[in-house]
Design a protein around this motif. Structure first.
Motif, PDB file in Angstrom:
ATOM      1  N   SER A  24       2.481 -61.973  78.728  1.00 55.74           N
ATOM      2  CA  SER A  24       1.867 -61.281  79.866  1.00 55.74           C
ATOM      3  C   SER A  24       2.843 -61.122  81.017  1.00 55.74           C
ATOM      4  O   SER A  24       3.464 -62.093  81.457  1.00 55.74           O
ATOM      5  CB  SER A  24       0.652 -62.065  80.374  1.00 55.74           C
ATOM      6  OG  SER A  24      -0.382 -62.066  79.435  1.00 55.74           O
ATOM      7  N   PRO A  32      -2.666 -64.845  78.733  1.00 59.79           N
ATOM      8  CA  PRO A  32      -2.320 -64.674  77.319  1.00 59.79           C
ATOM      9  C   PRO A  32      -0.801 -64.656  77.121  1.00 59.79           C
ATOM     10  O   PRO A  32      -0.045 -64.395  78.061  1.00 59.79           O
ATOM     11  CB  PRO A  32      -2.903 -63.308  76.956  1.00 59.79           C
ATOM     12  CG  PRO A  32      -3.778 -62.902  78.086  1.00 59.79           C
ATOM     13  CD  PRO A  32      -3.310 -63.670  79.289  1.00 59.79           C
ATOM     14  N   PRO A  33      -0.333 -64.930  75.904  1.00 59.76           N
ATOM     15  CA  PRO A  33       1.101 -64.826  75.622  1.00 59.76           C
ATOM     16  C   PRO A  33       1.636 -63.431  75.948  1.00 59.76           C
ATOM     17  O   PRO A  33       0.901 -62.447  75.868  1.00 59.76           O
ATOM     18  CB  PRO A  33       1.189 -65.097  74.120  1.00 59.76           C
ATOM     19  CG  PRO A  33      -0.074 -65.797  73.761  1.00 59.76           C
ATOM     20  CD  PRO A  33      -1.112 -65.307  74.727  1.00 59.76           C
ATOM     21  N   GLN A  44       7.298 -60.774  81.358  1.00 59.04           N
ATOM     22  CA  GLN A  44       6.803 -61.887  80.548  1.00 59.04           C
ATOM     23  C   GLN A  44       7.892 -62.899  80.198  1.00 59.04           C
ATOM     24  O   GLN A  44       7.649 -64.097  80.179  1.00 59.04           O
ATOM     25  CB  GLN A  44       6.087 -61.378  79.282  1.00 59.04           C
ATOM     26  CG  GLN A  44       6.941 -60.555  78.340  1.00 59.04           C
ATOM     27  CD  GLN A  44       7.701 -61.361  77.321  1.00 59.04           C
ATOM     28  OE1 GLN A  44       7.420 -62.528  77.086  1.00 59.04           O
ATOM     29  NE2 GLN A  44       8.685 -60.738  76.710  1.00 59.04           N
ATOM     30  N   GLU A  78       0.695 -69.418  75.804  1.00 55.89           N
ATOM     31  CA  GLU A  78      -0.568 -69.180  76.490  1.00 55.89           C
ATOM     32  C   GLU A  78      -0.693 -70.243  77.573  1.00 55.89           C
ATOM     33  O   GLU A  78      -0.344 -71.404  77.353  1.00 55.89           O
ATOM     34  CB  GLU A  78      -1.728 -69.285  75.509  1.00 55.89           C
ATOM     35  CG  GLU A  78      -3.068 -68.979  76.122  1.00 55.89           C
ATOM     36  CD  GLU A  78      -4.179 -68.956  75.090  1.00 55.89           C
ATOM     37  OE1 GLU A  78      -5.302 -69.297  75.459  1.00 55.89           O
ATOM     38  OE2 GLU A  78      -3.913 -68.616  73.927  1.00 55.89           O
ATOM     39  N   LYS A  90      -5.769 -68.931  81.563  1.00 56.19           N
ATOM     40  CA  LYS A  90      -6.258 -67.554  81.453  1.00 56.19           C
ATOM     41  C   LYS A  90      -5.153 -66.562  81.116  1.00 56.19           C
ATOM     42  O   LYS A  90      -5.402 -65.378  80.964  1.00 56.19           O
ATOM     43  CB  LYS A  90      -6.910 -67.117  82.759  1.00 56.19           C
ATOM     44  CG  LYS A  90      -8.154 -67.862  83.134  1.00 56.19           C
ATOM     45  CD  LYS A  90      -8.710 -67.322  84.448  1.00 56.19           C
ATOM     46  CE  LYS A  90      -9.905 -68.105  84.919  1.00 56.19           C
ATOM     47  NZ  LYS A  90     -10.402 -67.590  86.209  1.00 56.19           N
ATOM     48  N   SER A 150       5.991 -66.415  75.258  1.00 61.04           N
ATOM     49  CA  SER A 150       5.068 -66.460  74.124  1.00 61.04           C
ATOM     50  C   SER A 150       3.998 -67.544  74.268  1.00 61.04           C
ATOM     51  O   SER A 150       3.118 -67.648  73.431  1.00 61.04           O
ATOM     52  CB  SER A 150       5.843 -66.684  72.825  1.00 61.04           C
ATOM     53  OG  SER A 150       6.517 -67.929  72.875  1.00 61.04           O
TER      54      SER A 150
END
Length: 115
Positions: A102, A99-100, A86, A94, A97, A92
């Protein structure tokens, strides 16, 4: 983090010092792009749960990118499956599609390096 930790234990998966993991699906024998190369690729990006968030395969249209215009860890050759932690993806933030925080999985097939 749990996904990447478990994934790193698979025999076919290699981990780079940056934390990016990869698995070679098809080994090419051509030129390798540099960070300043412009490449034509087919790709699919998905989350660890399998949700596809972007795919040139679905659009039936390869994409052309400068290797320095995509997230870190995306400069490859051949056809690879790449696992992006990530912090080297969107962190952090978004993004559609995604999400933070990920981890991301990309299948990337290098079609050509444009001259």
């Amino acid at each position: 983090e749990a996904f990447l930790k478990a994934n790193a234990k698979k025999d076919s998966v290699r981990t780079l010092p940056s934390g990016v993991q990869y698995k070679v699906l098809t080994q090419g024998n051509g030129e390798v792009p540099t960070t300043t190369s412009k490449v034509k690729v087919n790709y699919e990006g998905r989350l660890v749960d399998g949700t596809v968030f972007d795919s040139s395969y679905e659009r039936k249209q390869p994409a052309t990118f400068g290797c320095n215009q995509v997230i870190k860890g995306w400069t490859v050759g051949s056809k690879w499956e790449i696992y992006i932690p990530q912090e080297l993806g969107y962190g952090s933030r978004e993004a559609g599609k995604i999400p933070p925080f990920s981890a991301l999985i990309f299948t990337v097939e290098l079609l050509e390096i444009e001259k």
